[in-house]
Design an enzyme around this catalytic site. Structure first.
Site, PDB file in Angstrom:
ATOM      1  N   ARG A  79       0.836  -1.185   0.000  1.00 21.74           N
ATOM      2  CA  ARG A  79       0.000   0.000   0.000  1.00 21.74           C
ATOM      3  C   ARG A  79       0.874   1.240   0.000  1.00 21.74           C
ATOM      4  NH1 ARG A  79      -5.349   0.804   1.430  1.00 21.74           N
ATOM      5  NH2 ARG A  79      -5.524  -1.381   1.929  1.00 21.74           N
ATOM      6  N   THR A 117      -0.762   7.651  -1.079  1.00 24.90           N
ATOM      7  CA  THR A 117      -2.073   7.573  -1.746  1.00 24.90           C
ATOM      8  C   THR A 117      -2.966   6.497  -1.127  1.00 24.90           C
ATOM      9  OG1 THR A 117      -1.336   5.899  -3.319  1.00 24.90           O
ATOM     10  CG2 THR A 117      -0.975   8.194  -3.954  1.00 24.90           C
ATOM     11  N   ASP A 119      -4.382 -11.300  12.073  1.00 29.61           N
ATOM     12  CA  ASP A 119      -3.552 -11.116  10.873  1.00 29.61           C
ATOM     13  C   ASP A 119      -3.127 -12.493  10.351  1.00 29.61           C
ATOM     14  OD1 ASP A 119      -1.123 -10.824   9.210  1.00 29.61           O
ATOM     15  OD2 ASP A 119      -1.389  -8.707   9.669  1.00 29.61           O
ATOM     16  N   ASP A 165       0.743 -12.995   9.763  1.00 28.56           N
ATOM     17  CA  ASP A 165       1.494 -13.117  11.018  1.00 28.56           C
ATOM     18  C   ASP A 165       1.239 -14.462  11.686  1.00 28.56           C
ATOM     19  OD1 ASP A 165       2.770 -10.710  10.831  1.00 28.56           O
ATOM     20  OD2 ASP A 165       1.379  -9.622  12.132  1.00 28.56           O
TER      21      ASP A 165
HETATM   22  N1  URA Z   1      -5.803  -9.176   6.615  1.00 26.59           N
HETATM   23  C1  URA Z   1      -5.698 -10.034   7.652  1.00 26.59           C
HETATM   24  O1  URA Z   1      -4.750 -10.807   7.737  1.00 26.59           O
HETATM   25  N2  URA Z   1      -6.654 -10.024   8.593  1.00 26.59           N
HETATM   26  C2  URA Z   1      -7.725  -9.210   8.539  1.00 26.59           C
HETATM   27  O2  URA Z   1      -8.587  -9.256   9.438  1.00 26.59           O
HETATM   28  C3  URA Z   1      -7.816  -8.306   7.454  1.00 26.59           C
HETATM   29  C4  URA Z   1      -6.844  -8.317   6.506  1.00 26.59           C
END
Ligand code: URA
Length: 209
Positions: free
Chosen positions: A104, A108, A200, A203
């Site tokens: 990202r 922007t 995530d 992760d």
């Molecule tokens: N990406 C992720 O890994 N978890 C989310 O909740 C949203 C985007």
């Protein structure tokens, strides 16, 4: 409009509950994501065309069916999409695997492609784009744009958990793409995480938290 398929098979739903649990560690998380992806691949490939062939069994001749038509390609969106590749390949081992990476832009906030390596005959393949989480849909939509620019004509998008916002965005931007999802959750929080989601995915897959 692309269709949305919610895969509510009991095994998928059971394993999804386990991956959502915050007590599930990286090893088990990875194994579960692989297993769910395998089960999802089974449903995603349900419409593959078949042709009749004649074979000989040890007992006699038989007219049977084999998969016929376009070859398949699996395209994980880096990095969390990698966690779904092995499960899919277990069911469709002849599929070629492409990769697409986006970041990202901090100014922007738009997704920018930094890596895109696809099978050379991408326009002739049925492509399955994979990413465990469909949040705002911004990255997924951009990934599909890149892949289409490279010539892709037939694409399905597969994720474990989607937010309603992501589903809406993808359906609006890519009417030709069917979406396969194990669960559609409530909403996004202020940090862009799916609620309740699973946290995530990258992760948790790679133990980087
Ligand atoms: N990406 C992720 O890994 N978890 C989310 O909740 C949203 C985007």
């Amino acid at each position: 409009m692309g269709r949305v398929h919610v895969l509510d098979h009991p095994l998928i739903q059971h394993k999804l509950s386990l991956v959502r649990d915050k007590e599930t560690g990286a090893k088990e998380f990875r194994e579960l994501v692989e297993e769910i992806s395998l089960l999802m691949a089974y449903e995603v490939t349900r419409d593959l065309p078949l042709k009749e062939v004649e074979i000989e069994t040890p007992v006699g001749k038989a007219r049977t069916k084999v998969i016929f038509g376009k070859k398949l390609g699996i395209i994980p969106i880096l990095r969390a999409g990698l966690g779904m590749v092995d499960g899919m390949l277990k069911l469709i081992p002849a599929a070629k695997v492409g990769h697409i990476g986006l970041y990202r832009d901090p100014e922007t906030l738009e997704p920018v492609g930094y890596y895109c390596k696809l099978p050379p005959d991408v326009e002739e393949r049925e492509l399955i784009v994979i990413d465990p989480m469909l949040a705002t849909g911004g990255s997924a939509s951009a990934a599909l744009n890149f892949i289409k620019q490279k010539g892709a004509r037939s694409i399905k998008f597969v994720c474990l958990i989607a937010a309603p916002e992501g589903i809406e965005r993808l359906r609006r931007d890519h009417e030709d793409v069917d979406i396969f999802v194990a669960a559609i959750d409530k909403c996004l929080n202020e940090h862009g995480y799916i609620v309740p989601g699973l946290g995530d995915a990258g992760d948790r897959l790679f133990g980087t938290k």
